[in-house]
Motif scaffolding. Structure first.
Motif, PDB file in Angstrom:
ATOM      1  N   GLY A 281      25.715  -2.400 -37.115  1.00 21.38           N
ATOM      2  CA  GLY A 281      24.610  -2.867 -36.274  1.00 21.38           C
ATOM      3  C   GLY A 281      24.853  -2.678 -34.791  1.00 21.38           C
ATOM      4  O   GLY A 281      24.046  -3.103 -33.971  1.00 21.38           O
ATOM      5  N   MET A 282      25.974  -2.046 -34.433  1.00 22.89           N
ATOM      6  CA  MET A 282      26.233  -1.816 -33.006  1.00 22.89           C
ATOM      7  C   MET A 282      25.285  -0.726 -32.503  1.00 22.89           C
ATOM      8  O   MET A 282      24.976   0.224 -33.225  1.00 22.89           O
ATOM      9  CB  MET A 282      27.681  -1.371 -32.802  1.00 22.89           C
ATOM     10  CG  MET A 282      28.685  -2.355 -33.375  1.00 22.89           C
ATOM     11  SD  MET A 282      29.753  -3.081 -32.153  1.00 22.89           S
ATOM     12  CE  MET A 282      30.823  -1.735 -31.792  1.00 22.89           C
ATOM     13  N   THR A 283      24.862  -0.858 -31.245  1.00 21.56           N
ATOM     14  CA  THR A 283      23.957   0.142 -30.684  1.00 21.56           C
ATOM     15  C   THR A 283      24.734   1.408 -30.326  1.00 21.56           C
ATOM     16  O   THR A 283      25.967   1.396 -30.309  1.00 21.56           O
ATOM     17  CB  THR A 283      23.293  -0.388 -29.403  1.00 21.56           C
ATOM     18  OG1 THR A 283      24.338  -0.622 -28.452  1.00 21.56           O
ATOM     19  CG2 THR A 283      22.549  -1.683 -29.641  1.00 21.56           C
TER      20      THR A 283
ATOM     21  N   ARG B 201      27.914   2.144 -36.249  1.00 16.30           N
ATOM     22  CA  ARG B 201      26.465   1.948 -36.326  1.00 16.30           C
ATOM     23  C   ARG B 201      26.091   1.134 -37.560  1.00 16.30           C
ATOM     24  O   ARG B 201      25.143   0.364 -37.534  1.00 16.30           O
ATOM     25  CB  ARG B 201      25.734   3.301 -36.354  1.00 16.30           C
ATOM     26  CG  ARG B 201      25.905   4.169 -35.117  1.00 16.30           C
ATOM     27  CD  ARG B 201      25.528   3.496 -33.819  1.00 16.30           C
ATOM     28  NE  ARG B 201      24.157   3.020 -33.746  1.00 16.30           N
ATOM     29  CZ  ARG B 201      23.120   3.746 -33.339  1.00 16.30           C
ATOM     30  NH1 ARG B 201      23.301   4.979 -32.960  1.00 16.30           N
ATOM     31  NH2 ARG B 201      21.916   3.218 -33.286  1.00 16.30           N
TER      32      ARG B 201
END
Ligand SMILES: Nc1ncnc2c1ncn2[C@@H]1O[C@H](COP(=O)(O)OP(=O)(O)OP(=O)(O)O)[C@@H](O)[C@H]1O
Ligand SMILES: [Mg+2]
Lengths: 319, 244
Positions: free
Chosen positions: A227-229, A224
């Motif tokens: 920036g990963m969802t 996270r």
């Protein structure tokens, strides 16, 4: 240094014990009056079917061409219609010049057909396969819902899992068939697959949940923080790692599913178990048939175990 | 660049409430290196985690390039891509090779092509001194190497600021230097950095400012010279006596 312990005495003991059990069983069986009829079993795997070949009209046999295996019979009707029928040579019932009536049998053709045991096995296999796919999808979604932040999702997943795990599969199959099947007008196969998938799905969900929770929190945070969802993190980071860990219990669950599928025979789906029961009613070879049926289940589940073992080894590369 | 305004983080558990971060306000300018020190449990990690949204704070505001994290409309994933984070426990993805660790988020979040991401990853691995490990799995690397990969992974996103939470605390002593060297180089290149660490040598050498925290509050702020030679607060004096 300790010398390597000898293993052969223990192996020998194992063989002796197994032989002892076999001999004991044999002795017990021979005391009761049971006539073994193993010769009756093979025909239920495969058999040579004889189909009668009949002529559709009144007519006269004009030619009989005998081949090595098959014989060709040519019949001509009163209105000069010709028909050539092929039958197996040793079943030929007519000769040249003979007058025949519509519906008379010229002879038989012999073909190998799959017997009820094989058909039953096939039903068991596809039933289990389809149920497994649905159980996996359902279990995956439910398992993830169980660890989600959303209270509604978590609650729904929990109710589902608890209801399924708290009731016997046999009862679930009855409810699926007699209640849901009647209300929603579902076929017995749909009910059978549905009940099995719902049942196994609840257990798969628990396995998935445990697998996801066994992945250190740092993995989620690291992903996270890049920036990963949440969805990408699940798909690329958490589930691949969890999958490796849950492969053994998951495969155990699917092996169980194959065995549990025998219960759908109660709603008259002709799976391996039901085929066995049907064969017994016509042969009375009770012992033989159940032993063979058990051996067939064992064969399928062992093949699956080996497959999973192979996959585990393939997945172990990053350790 | 970063502005924290009266940030409060309260953890409530069965045993009561913990004010892990209790009214912290500070500003970090572009290119500045800020070192945060303080005793265990003083809320350093929690504050850092608030800055990239791993922890939601109870009160206050954090602005990153003018965007307010407390604003519900803020897309937290966008912010995180701009804020790199390096953890004490490295947290590399064990099922992916070093190269894949560096390229995954580039492709997924920055939407870079495989080729561009690979080139970027190779360049960064060279920069942190382990270009030959690209194809290895993390479990085959030493702790120091793993942490350098983790730094490279964060840098691959081209972050505007880098957060470090005790990046050398889980390392064997002989590997601390190699990681600190990478961080010093980053600082020299003008990266904005907030570093939680117990490495006072590092703080002295590269910090523009030192923040001392205790019990969730900022107790003292100053340049390294000021802080290490002439601290004003009793608690800071006590802490320095223990660690130096
Ligand atoms: N998830 C949590 N739930 C409840 N309390 C927490 C949680 N995380 C941290 N705390 C509490 O918040 C306080 C601050 O913790 P934090 O980890 O930020 O301290 P720290 O300064 O990083 O300490 P250290 O130097 O040991 O890493 C501690 O009292 C801790 O017990
Ligand atoms: Mg900490």
């Amino acid at each position: 240094m300790k010398a390597r312990e000898k293993t052969w005495p223990w192996r020998l003991l194992l063989v002796v014990i197994l032989l002892g059990i076999a001999a004991g069983t044999w002795g017990a069986v021979s005391k009761i009056d049971y006539k073994w009829r193993w010769y009756r079993v093979p025909q239920y795997f495969m058999y040579l079917a004889e189909d009668a070949q009949k002529i559709p009209f009144d007519g006269k046999v004009t030619a009989v061409v005998k081949g090595n295996k098959n014989t060709k019979v040519t019949v001509v009707s009163e209105s000069a219609e010709t028909k050539t029928i092929q039958v197996t040579s040793d079943t030929l019932k007519v000769s040249e010049g003979e007058d025949l009536f519509a519906g008379d049998t010229v002879g038989f053709t012999k073909t190998w057909r799959l017997g009820p045991l094989m058909l039953g096995l096939w039903t068991t296999l596809w039933l289990s396969a389809i149920s497994s796919v649905f159980a996996l999808i359902l279990g995956l979604l439910t398992g993830i819902a169980r660890v989600s932040k959303n209270i509604t999702l978590r609650g729904l997943a929990m109710v589902y899992v608890e209801c399924i795990r708290g009731t016997p599969l046999l009862v679930q199959i009855f409810i699926a068939y007699f209640f849901l099947g009647t209300v929603f007008n579902l076929s017995r196969n749909v009910c059978g697959v549905g009940a099995l998938a719902l049942f196994a799905g609840a257990y798969v969900a628990e396995i998935v949940r445990a697998g996801v929770q066994s992945i250190p929190k740092g993995q989620m945070e690291a992903s996270r923080s890049l920036g990963m969802t949440a969805f990408q993190t699940m798909k690329d980071i958490i589930l691949p790692q969890a999958f490796k860990k849950i492969l053994p219990p998951l495969s155990g669950q699917f092996i169980s599913l194959i065995k549990d599928s025998s219960l759908v025979s109660v709603i008259a789906i002709t799976d391996l178990t039901k085929s066995g029961r049907e064969i017994i009613t016509s042969t009375f070879a009770t012992f033989e048939v159940w032993i063979v049926v058990a051996a067939m289940y064992l064969l399928v589940t062992s093949v699956l175990s080996q497959l999973v073992f192979y996959m585990e080894r393939r997945l172990a590369v990053s350790d | 660049m970063i502005k924290a305004d009266n940030v409060v983080k309260v953890f409530s558990s069965r045993s009561g409430e913990v004010r892990a971060v209790d009214g912290v306000s500070t500003e970090v300018a572009r290119g500045e290196v800020v070192v945060v020190i303080g005793p265990s449990g003083s809320g350093k990690s929690t504050f850092l985690r608030c800055i990239n949204g791993l922890e939601t704070f109870t009160e206050g505001h954090i602005f990153i390039d003018g965007v307010d994290l407390a604003d519900k409309k803020t897309n937290i994933n966008k912010i995180r891509a701009e804020v790199g984070m390096v953890f004490q426990q490295f947290n590399l993805f064990p099922h992916k090779t070093v190269l894949e660790n560096l390229t995954l988020a580039q492709c997924r979040v920055r939407k870079r092509s495989k080729k561009v991401a690979d080139e970027k990853a190779q360049a960064l691995l060279k920069k942190v001194g382990i270009p030959e490990k690209a194809g290895e799995y993390p479990s085959r690397l030493s702790g120091g190497q793993q942490q350098r990969v983790a730094i490279a992974r964060a840098l691959a996103m081209d972050p505007k600021v880098m957060l470090f939470d005790e990046p050398t605390s889980a390392l064997d002593p002989e590997m601390v230097g190699e990681v600190l060297d990478v961080m010093k180089q980053l600082a020299r290149e003008g990266m904005t950095m907030i570093v939680v660490t117990h490495e006072m040598g590092f703080a002295r050498e590269v910090a523009d400012r030192v923040i001392f925290m205790d019990e969730g509050k900022v107790v003292e702020v100053g340049t390294p010279e000021h802080f290490f030679t002439n601290p004003q607060e009793e608690r800071a004096k006590l802490f320095l006596k223990q660690v130096l």
